[in-house]
Design a protein around this motif. Sequence first.
Motif, PDB file in Angstrom:
ATOM      1  N   PRO A  13      40.781  32.567  53.969  1.00  0.00           N
ATOM      2  CA  PRO A  13      40.023  32.947  52.775  1.00  0.00           C
ATOM      3  C   PRO A  13      38.701  33.632  53.126  1.00  0.00           C
ATOM      4  CG  PRO A  13      40.840  30.702  52.578  1.00  0.00           C
ATOM      5  CD  PRO A  13      41.091  31.137  54.002  1.00  0.00           C
ATOM      6  N   ILE A  14      38.262  34.530  52.231  1.00  0.00           N
ATOM      7  CA  ILE A  14      37.005  35.262  52.436  1.00  0.00           C
ATOM      8  C   ILE A  14      36.108  35.129  51.216  1.00  0.00           C
ATOM      9  CG2 ILE A  14      38.055  36.946  54.012  1.00  0.00           C
ATOM     10  CD1 ILE A  14      37.915  38.942  51.589  1.00  0.00           C
ATOM     11  N   ASP A  15      34.830  35.384  51.429  1.00  0.00           N
ATOM     12  CA  ASP A  15      33.864  35.413  50.338  1.00  0.00           C
ATOM     13  C   ASP A  15      34.142  36.634  49.477  1.00  0.00           C
ATOM     14  OD1 ASP A  15      31.617  35.006  48.716  1.00  0.00           O
ATOM     15  OD2 ASP A  15      30.331  36.155  50.069  1.00  0.00           O
ATOM     16  N   PHE A  16      34.218  36.434  48.163  1.00  0.00           N
ATOM     17  CA  PHE A  16      34.496  37.525  47.232  1.00  0.00           C
ATOM     18  C   PHE A  16      33.495  37.515  46.090  1.00  0.00           C
ATOM     19  CE2 PHE A  16      37.243  40.436  44.848  1.00  0.00           C
ATOM     20  CZ  PHE A  16      37.921  41.096  45.846  1.00  0.00           C
ATOM     21  N   ASP A  17      32.347  36.857  46.311  1.00  0.00           N
ATOM     22  CA  ASP A  17      31.283  36.762  45.307  1.00  0.00           C
ATOM     23  C   ASP A  17      31.734  36.054  44.031  1.00  0.00           C
ATOM     24  OD1 ASP A  17      29.480  38.210  46.982  1.00  0.00           O
ATOM     25  OD2 ASP A  17      30.394  40.088  46.307  1.00  0.00           O
ATOM     26  N   ALA A  18      32.577  35.056  44.182  1.00  0.00           N
ATOM     27  CA  ALA A  18      33.081  34.315  43.022  1.00  0.00           C
ATOM     28  C   ALA A  18      31.970  33.475  42.396  1.00  0.00           C
ATOM     29  CB  ALA A  18      34.231  33.406  43.443  1.00  0.00           C
ATOM     30  N   VAL A  19      32.046  33.286  41.106  1.00  0.00           N
ATOM     31  CA  VAL A  19      31.062  32.493  40.374  1.00  0.00           C
ATOM     32  C   VAL A  19      31.012  31.068  40.911  1.00  0.00           C
ATOM     33  CG1 VAL A  19      30.442  31.591  38.103  1.00  0.00           C
ATOM     34  CG2 VAL A  19      31.297  33.913  38.323  1.00  0.00           C
ATOM     35  N   ASP A  20      32.175  30.517  41.263  1.00  0.00           N
ATOM     36  CA  ASP A  20      32.206  29.147  41.771  1.00  0.00           C
ATOM     37  C   ASP A  20      31.935  29.073  43.282  1.00  0.00           C
ATOM     38  OD1 ASP A  20      34.570  30.082  42.885  1.00  0.00           O
ATOM     39  OD2 ASP A  20      35.853  28.587  41.945  1.00  0.00           O
ATOM     40  N   ARG A  21      31.668  30.215  43.884  1.00  0.00           N
ATOM     41  CA  ARG A  21      31.328  30.336  45.312  1.00  0.00           C
ATOM     42  C   ARG A  21      32.456  29.911  46.255  1.00  0.00           C
ATOM     43  NH1 ARG A  21      25.365  28.429  44.238  1.00  0.00           N
ATOM     44  NH2 ARG A  21      24.518  30.445  43.641  1.00  0.00           N
ATOM     45  N   GLN A  22      33.652  29.733  45.729  1.00  0.00           N
ATOM     46  CA  GLN A  22      34.792  29.403  46.583  1.00  0.00           C
ATOM     47  C   GLN A  22      35.360  30.685  47.184  1.00  0.00           C
ATOM     48  OE1 GLN A  22      37.854  26.958  44.899  1.00  0.00           O
ATOM     49  NE2 GLN A  22      36.401  25.592  43.890  1.00  0.00           N
ATOM     50  N   PRO A  23      35.749  30.639  48.446  1.00  0.00           N
ATOM     51  CA  PRO A  23      36.357  31.828  49.054  1.00  0.00           C
ATOM     52  C   PRO A  23      37.716  32.120  48.416  1.00  0.00           C
ATOM     53  CG  PRO A  23      36.512  29.964  50.549  1.00  0.00           C
ATOM     54  CD  PRO A  23      35.683  29.514  49.375  1.00  0.00           C
ATOM     55  N   VAL A  24      38.120  33.370  48.498  1.00  0.00           N
ATOM     56  CA  VAL A  24      39.348  33.850  47.868  1.00  0.00           C
ATOM     57  C   VAL A  24      40.478  33.931  48.884  1.00  0.00           C
ATOM     58  CG1 VAL A  24      40.365  35.960  46.909  1.00  0.00           C
ATOM     59  CG2 VAL A  24      38.223  35.085  45.995  1.00  0.00           C
ATOM     60  N   ASP A  25      41.660  33.484  48.474  1.00  0.00           N
ATOM     61  CA  ASP A  25      42.846  33.633  49.321  1.00  0.00           C
ATOM     62  C   ASP A  25      44.041  34.208  48.559  1.00  0.00           C
ATOM     63  OD1 ASP A  25      43.306  31.324  47.809  1.00  0.00           O
ATOM     64  OD2 ASP A  25      44.363  30.310  49.420  1.00  0.00           O
ATOM     65  N   LEU A  26      43.943  34.333  47.247  1.00  0.00           N
ATOM     66  CA  LEU A  26      45.001  34.937  46.437  1.00  0.00           C
ATOM     67  C   LEU A  26      44.412  36.145  45.713  1.00  0.00           C
ATOM     68  CD1 LEU A  26      46.570  31.717  44.839  1.00  0.00           C
ATOM     69  CD2 LEU A  26      47.319  32.930  46.908  1.00  0.00           C
ATOM     70  N   VAL A  27      44.957  37.325  45.998  1.00  0.00           N
ATOM     71  CA  VAL A  27      44.406  38.565  45.448  1.00  0.00           C
ATOM     72  C   VAL A  27      45.533  39.362  44.804  1.00  0.00           C
ATOM     73  CG1 VAL A  27      43.141  40.686  45.975  1.00  0.00           C
ATOM     74  CG2 VAL A  27      42.688  38.606  47.293  1.00  0.00           C
ATOM     75  N   PHE A  28      45.332  39.724  43.551  1.00  0.00           N
ATOM     76  CA  PHE A  28      46.307  40.545  42.839  1.00  0.00           C
ATOM     77  C   PHE A  28      45.587  41.801  42.354  1.00  0.00           C
ATOM     78  CE2 PHE A  28      50.522  40.275  40.775  1.00  0.00           C
ATOM     79  CZ  PHE A  28      50.498  41.495  40.138  1.00  0.00           C
ATOM     80  N   VAL A  29      45.946  42.956  42.925  1.00  0.00           N
ATOM     81  CA  VAL A  29      45.350  44.234  42.542  1.00  0.00           C
ATOM     82  C   VAL A  29      46.136  44.823  41.385  1.00  0.00           C
ATOM     83  CG1 VAL A  29      44.869  46.599  43.293  1.00  0.00           C
ATOM     84  CG2 VAL A  29      44.586  44.712  44.884  1.00  0.00           C
ATOM     85  N   LEU A  30      45.419  45.312  40.382  1.00  0.00           N
ATOM     86  CA  LEU A  30      46.041  46.047  39.287  1.00  0.00           C
ATOM     87  C   LEU A  30      45.438  47.445  39.249  1.00  0.00           C
ATOM     88  CD1 LEU A  30      46.209  43.583  36.278  1.00  0.00           C
ATOM     89  CD2 LEU A  30      48.113  44.672  37.434  1.00  0.00           C
ATOM     90  N   LEU A  31      46.300  48.439  39.263  1.00  0.00           N
ATOM     91  CA  LEU A  31      45.885  49.827  39.146  1.00  0.00           C
ATOM     92  C   LEU A  31      46.541  50.400  37.894  1.00  0.00           C
ATOM     93  CD1 LEU A  31      46.371  50.961  42.839  1.00  0.00           C
ATOM     94  CD2 LEU A  31      44.264  50.192  41.740  1.00  0.00           C
ATOM     95  N   ALA A  32      45.766  51.133  37.121  1.00  0.00           N
ATOM     96  CA  ALA A  32      46.285  51.672  35.869  1.00  0.00           C
ATOM     97  C   ALA A  32      45.944  53.150  35.752  1.00  0.00           C
ATOM     98  CB  ALA A  32      45.684  50.911  34.689  1.00  0.00           C
ATOM     99  N   PRO A  33      46.766  53.894  35.013  1.00  0.00           N
ATOM    100  CA  PRO A  33      46.412  55.289  34.725  1.00  0.00           C
ATOM    101  C   PRO A  33      45.086  55.334  33.965  1.00  0.00           C
ATOM    102  CG  PRO A  33      48.685  54.839  34.092  1.00  0.00           C
ATOM    103  CD  PRO A  33      48.049  53.528  34.424  1.00  0.00           C
TER     104      PRO A  33
END
Length: 155
Positions: A85-105
């Motif tokens: 997990p890495i720091d992702f500037d989350a409000v709860d300060r927990q590191p992130v390990d699940l990432v879902f990217v959404l790209l849209a037109p």
Amino acid sequence: MELQEILSSSAVKTTDKATSKKKLLQDLGQHCADLYGLNADEVFQALQDRELLGPTAMGHGVAIPHARLPGLDAVRGFFMRLTKPIDFDAVDRQPVDLVFVLLAPENAGAAHLKALARVSRALRDPAVCAKLRAHDADESVMYYALLGSETSKAA
């Protein structure tokens, strides 16, 4: 909108190489570019610009970076599980390990919002996240199956 409409089994990866938020967004930009025929730098820049508006980390180790891009014909997704997990500037300060990217037109409007809501509902469920975290790094097809079954239940 079903998850399988925006995510293919080839758009699911695991990595142990993410060392920072910026590096992760660059890697995600490259993966999305390769998969969807986009420019990696443009994808990275769009994701980075969105992050400057406010972090897309939802807390509890989950982030949903998203952006609108020219050149897409539909909303597209990419899921990545981080073994470190890495720091992702989350409000709860927990590191992130699940990432879902959404790209849209650029003009996706409601389709982008529906996809974002669907993914967000699924990844707010602690049971879904626990299942995603319980699988080995080489089980990309299992992640895809879990995400597909859980988001269809979240409708």
